[in-house]
Design an enzyme around this catalytic site. Structure first.
Site, mmCIF file in Angstrom:
data_model
loop_
_atom_site.group_PDB
_atom_site.id
_atom_site.type_symbol
_atom_site.label_atom_id
_atom_site.label_comp_id
_atom_site.label_asym_id
_atom_site.label_seq_id
_atom_site.Cartn_x
_atom_site.Cartn_y
_atom_site.Cartn_z
ATOM 1 N N HIS A 355 0.799 -1.236 0.000
ATOM 2 C CA HIS A 355 0.000 0.000 0.000
ATOM 3 C C HIS A 355 0.823 1.273 0.000
ATOM 4 C CE1 HIS A 355 -3.941 -1.931 0.816
ATOM 5 N NE2 HIS A 355 -3.175 -2.836 1.372
ATOM 6 N N LYS A 544 -8.410 13.900 4.486
ATOM 7 C CA LYS A 544 -7.534 12.733 4.471
ATOM 8 C C LYS A 544 -6.548 12.916 5.603
ATOM 9 C CE LYS A 544 -6.383 14.018 0.190
ATOM 10 N NZ LYS A 544 -6.562 12.778 -0.550
ATOM 11 N N ARG A 545 -5.747 11.878 5.914
ATOM 12 C CA ARG A 545 -4.737 12.062 6.936
ATOM 13 C C ARG A 545 -3.813 13.225 6.579
ATOM 14 N NH1 ARG A 545 -4.423 8.321 11.380
ATOM 15 N NH2 ARG A 545 -2.397 9.284 11.728
ATOM 16 N N LYS A 656 -14.681 8.228 -3.582
ATOM 17 C CA LYS A 656 -15.926 8.535 -2.871
ATOM 18 C C LYS A 656 -16.475 9.891 -3.316
ATOM 19 C CE LYS A 656 -14.054 5.850 0.917
ATOM 20 N NZ LYS A 656 -13.135 5.921 2.057
HETATM 21 C C1 26Q Z 1 3.523 0.202 10.365
HETATM 22 C C2 26Q Z 1 4.410 -0.234 11.356
HETATM 23 C C3 26Q Z 1 4.307 0.249 12.647
HETATM 24 C C4 26Q Z 1 3.293 1.159 12.951
HETATM 25 C C5 26Q Z 1 2.412 1.595 11.965
HETATM 26 C C6 26Q Z 1 2.537 1.122 10.666
HETATM 27 C C7 26Q Z 1 1.584 1.582 9.611
HETATM 28 C C8 26Q Z 1 0.231 1.768 9.879
HETATM 29 C C9 26Q Z 1 -0.637 2.210 8.907
HETATM 30 C C10 26Q Z 1 2.018 1.823 8.308
HETATM 31 C C11 26Q Z 1 1.124 2.259 7.316
HETATM 32 C C12 26Q Z 1 -0.223 2.445 7.614
HETATM 33 C C13 26Q Z 1 -1.233 2.892 6.637
HETATM 34 C C14 26Q Z 1 -1.044 2.989 5.331
HETATM 35 C C15 26Q Z 1 -2.124 3.454 4.435
HETATM 36 O O1 26Q Z 1 -3.215 3.783 4.862
HETATM 37 N N1 26Q Z 1 -1.889 3.469 3.122
HETATM 38 C C16 26Q Z 1 -2.915 3.880 2.178
HETATM 39 O O2 26Q Z 1 -3.605 2.732 1.713
HETATM 40 C C17 26Q Z 1 -4.715 3.070 0.916
HETATM 41 C C18 26Q Z 1 -5.451 1.793 0.563
HETATM 42 O O3 26Q Z 1 -4.720 1.053 -0.355
HETATM 43 C C19 26Q Z 1 -4.272 3.825 -0.322
HETATM 44 O O4 26Q Z 1 -5.413 4.243 -1.034
HETATM 45 C C20 26Q Z 1 -3.426 5.036 0.058
HETATM 46 O O5 26Q Z 1 -2.898 5.643 -1.103
HETATM 47 C C21 26Q Z 1 -2.311 4.619 0.999
HETATM 48 O O6 26Q Z 1 -1.607 5.758 1.457
#
Ligand code: 26Q
Length: 808
Positions: A355, A544-545, A656
């Site tokens: 992702h 978004k974030r 969306k």
């Molecule tokens: C990893 C290790 C330790 C702590 C936290 C994490 C962690 C947590 C959440 C790393 C990444 C995330 C989230 C990633 C994310 O939301 N990515 C998004 O995924 C969406 C669905 O595929 C995409 O549409 C977005 O582009 C992408 O940014």
């Protein structure tokens, strides 16, 4: 599908009130009423779920297991009632019993078990898997605290804890008898006997994993899957050895240690944190999940030789990568498989979705930590690594660079993405561009060796929730134009809506619906936050974030530019423009939090400046979450999708907004590229560098030059540095754009894209002023959004990766 009359539902609800809360309807509070309704809906789903289980058991169906550290479910009551086809009846029943259905739905807390895109995607996919009648289970952690609630205090983000379970547990069914035990620490003991290698762990700490299952109803089907949320409990309530000697704290220490695992969701989005508690969370839920799948499989088939034929495990990013060594461990240490067959089964069972390509989000765990917390797992990973390196040496003729790039264990680190690419039978990105970048760049060498593994599955969103449920008037219009609600099960049928492109009555109605949604949203904001939105203005939304790569700051720079135009000429006639931001920042992300403060400073400045009256507004809406998105997206007219090209893997908010008839201003990034393909140049506002241009330019990029060659840009940056009337300076933000830290000025190239962004914003306003054209564009966006439905994504997964059948 069994249907219920209003009276039947009322009597079921009344029964729940009496038997669970000792209340009659007239004595019930809203909370009692919510819980009673949830119980009634849950009963219906449980019946369906048991039937579903039985059917897949009887037919030996192949099952999908979707593992994710996050499921951002949002609210469930309205959604479940909708999918079960009882929503209207339920609303009538609730009203009849003296409650307001809207207030009751609103009283449900979001299940915020996720950060953003990745977690919400998992939730949308659960809906589609049930709807498409795919035997599937989701697995995660039953976090006691979900994503924090955001308050804005004096312009800054403050985090409050999100204790969702007191009401949210209405949807959970605890299954103590399906508890699994997960071991941490200790040391490996092994010996050979009768040609078998016995391996076990000694002196380890055991944590109980208790399932709390949430049922997931499909739309217009009785097929009901389960989201299994593991809760962590200590197997010993207190350690009586310590207790008896009076060491009371020590006596409960073990229990606290175990239970902290399910305490809280890590609030980092697109950022890796190598904390040992996070590692414990990952292994805890993975181990419990694999054990539970294996135990059920063995009970049914009496063998694990056919395991990979009956199960596919999809991992949502690398976070659950531990399934690979864990399945190996169970097959070898508990079921006496040799390495080769265990490897064959494992590598034919697990599939990986990537992702993100942001370097700071790629997971790599310190070898020491893995070794001490998961000694046996570490051994297995090392063995996988050795064998993999042997193969790579052969394939790449001992090319040391390739080995260094691709190794799983290297220089004291365990690299999770490399482990996935080495072990999984499929690897996919989440948009065409992103999957392309994976193959051309991030995983290029692995692709050279095993190109057949690499695939694309473009993300999709649950269009029943994100269109039909949140925008019922638009749903009605689509049904009226297309003559049926076919599109709900066959999203491709949305294209028939385009036949009304030249029908002025439909276009007028479409505009009316948007206006009604804007007013409804404005009323809600007024009531909840005391904010007065100008509903005659264009609603331009970026939600978004908060992350530098998503470039909320570029949006801010444009707003400052508009404001300066007004300052130069207060009489300027301009299109009234309301800019809305909503975003949570990771609590430790300093720059992101500063940007939130900047937006709030700018908001205060502009909203209080008389020259902006009826022309310009800026608001930062606090606590962006699923339920806020559900109200806001239907009211949006412009959708900001302005990440640096190549950085946003897909985006799903973009989809969306499109479904709700907002027009996109965006870069050629993630799924925007595919939206652009669907829409052509005429129905989307694309600007900025492409990902190839970004890559080519990066080595010699000089943001300072851009600033010096564009006086308007320089003036904007000067204004931001100086700050606004609240006295806060933001020179640290502009310094990072102009000078940067250690030579990396403006990593996300805002200054390079500023001019083309400002120009495109001008095109947006010009288009908005031609009402007919704008409404036609909105209609085309809706009509061509069908391929961004999660049902399409899930069919892609089912056809190309999972190889499971689904409802046609
Ligand atoms: C990893 C290790 C330790 C702590 C936290 C994490 C962690 C947590 C959440 C790393 C990444 C995330 C989230 C990633 C994310 O939301 N990515 C998004 O995924 C969406 C669905 O595929 C995409 O549409 C977005 O582009 C992408 O940014």
């Amino acid at each position: 599908m069994h249907s219920y009359t209003k009276l039947e539902l009322e009597s079921l609800i009344e029964g729940k009130l009496r038997r669970n809360f000792g209340r009659t309807v007239s004595e019930a509070t809203q909370l009692h009423m919510f819980k009673a309704c949830a119980m009634v809906i849950r009963d219906i789903m449980s019946e369906h779920q048991m039937e579903t289980s039985k059917r897949s058991y009887d037919t030996d169906a192949r099952e999908v297991h979707y593992l994710s550290l996050e499921f951002l479910m949002g609210r469930s009551l309205e959604k479940n009632a909708y999918n079960l086809g009882v929503l209207d009846t339920l609303k009538d029943a609730i009203s009849d019993m003296g409650f307001s259905p809207a207030d009751l739905f609103e009283s449900e807390p979001d299940a915020g078990l996720g950060n953003g895109g990745l977690g919400r995607l998992a939730a949308c996919y659960l809906d589609s898997m049930s709807t498409l009648e795919i035997p599937a289970t989701g697995y995660s952690i039953c976090y006691q605290l979900g994503i924090f609630k955001q308050k804005i205090v004096d312009g800054a983000q403050v985090e409050l804890s999100d204790d969702w379970l007191d009401k949210g547990d209405a949807w959970l069914m605890t299954k103590m008898d399906e508890t699994e035990l997960v071991n941490f620490g200790g040391h490996v003991v092994d010996y050979w006997e009768d040609g078998f290698h016995h391996v076990s762990l000694e002196d380890c700490t055991t944590v109980m994993a208790v399932p709390r299952d949430m049922e997931i109803a499909g739309y217009q089907t009785e097929h009901t899957n389960v989201l299994r949320l593991w809760d962590a409990k200590s197997p010993v309530p207190v350690n009586m050895n310590f207790y008896s000697t009076g060491e009371y704290l020590k006596a409960v220490e073990e229990q606290t240690m175990a239970e902290v695992i399910a305490k809280v969701l890590y609030p980092a989005d697109n950022h890796y944190e190598g904390k040992s508690l996070r590692l414990k969370q990952q292994y805890f839920f993975v181990s419990a999940t694999v054990q539970s799948i294996v135990h059920k499989h063995f009970a049914k088939y009496g063998t694990l030789h056919n395991f990979h034929e009956k199960h596919v495990i999809q991992i949502n990013d690398t976070h659950p990568t531990w399934v690979i060594p864990e399945l190996m461990r169970i097959l070898m240490d508990e079921y006496e498989f040799g390495w080769d067959e265990a490897w064959y089964i494992t590598s034919h069972t697990v599939a990986y979705t990537n992702h993100t390509i942001l370097a700071e989000a790629l997971e790599h765990w310190p070898q020491n930590l893995v070794e001490s917390l998961l000694p046996r797992i570490f051994q297995i990973i090392c063995e996988i690594n050795q064998r993999y390196l042997d193969e790579l040496r052969l394939f790449f003729n001992n090319d040391g660079n390739k080995l260094y790039e691709m190794a799983i264990v290297w220089n004291g680190d365990v690299r999770m993405a490399n482990l996935c690419v080495a072990s999984c039978f499929a690897v996919n990105g989440v948009s065409a561009l992103h999957s392309d970048i994976l193959v051309r760049d991030v995983f290029h060498d692995a692709w050279l060796r095993t190109p057949e593994k690499f695939q694309n599955v473009t993300n999709g969103v649950d269009h029943r929730r994100w269109l039909a449920e949140v925008n019922p008037a638009l749903n009605d219009l689509i049904v009226q134009v297309t003559g049926s609600d076919d599109y709900l099960l066959h999203p491709a049928a949305l294209s028939e809506f385009e036949t009304a492109k030249n029908d002025s009555a439909v276009l007028t109605r479409l505009a009316e619906i948007k206006q009604e949604n804007k007013v409804r949203f404005a009323n809600h904001m007024k009531k909840q936050n005391g904010i007065l939105l100008n509903t005659d203005a264009i609603f331009d939304v970026q939600s978004k974030r908060l992350h530098e790569y998503k470039r909320q700051l570029l949006n801010v720079m444009h707003i400052v530019y508009l404001y300066q135009q007004l300052q130069d000429n207060p009489q300027l006639e301009m299109q009234p423009h309301t800019f809305l931001f909503a975003a949570k920042a990771a609590p430790g992300y300093v720059m992101a939090k500063k940007i939130i403060q900047l937006i709030n400073s700018l908001s205060r400045q502009i909203n209080n400046d008389p020259i902006c009256k009826d022309k310009l507004q800026v608001f930062f809406l606090e606590n962006y979450c699923v339920s806020l998105a559900e109200r806001m997206i239907p009211a949006a007219e412009v959708s900001e999708q302005i990440s640096t090209a190549g950085k946003e893997a897909s985006g799903t908010g973009n989809m969306k907004f499109m479904m709700n008839g907002a027009l996109t201003i965006g870069t050629e990034d993630g799924a925007n590229v595919e939206m652009h393909q669907q829409l052509g140049d005429d129905n989307i506002f694309i600007f900025g560098l492409t990902s190839d241009e970004v890559a080519d330019m990066r080595p010699h990029y000089n943001s300072y030059e851009y600033m010096m060659h564009n006086p308007a840009l320089k003036r904007v940056l000067d204004a931001i540095a100086a700050g606004f009337s609240d006295g806060r300076s933001y020179s640290d933000i502009t310094n990072s754009l102009i000078f940067g830290q250690n030579g990396h000025a403006d990593e996300y190239m805002l200054l390079a894209d500023f001019a083309s962004y400002v120009k495109r914003q001008g095109d947006v306003v010009a288009a908005y002023q031609d009402k007919t054209t704008w409404n036609q564009m909105a209609l085309v966006n809706i009509a061509r959004s069908g391929i961004f439905a999660a049902d399409r994504s899930i069919r892609d997964y089912a056809d190309n990766i999972w190889h499971v059948p689904y409802r046609g």
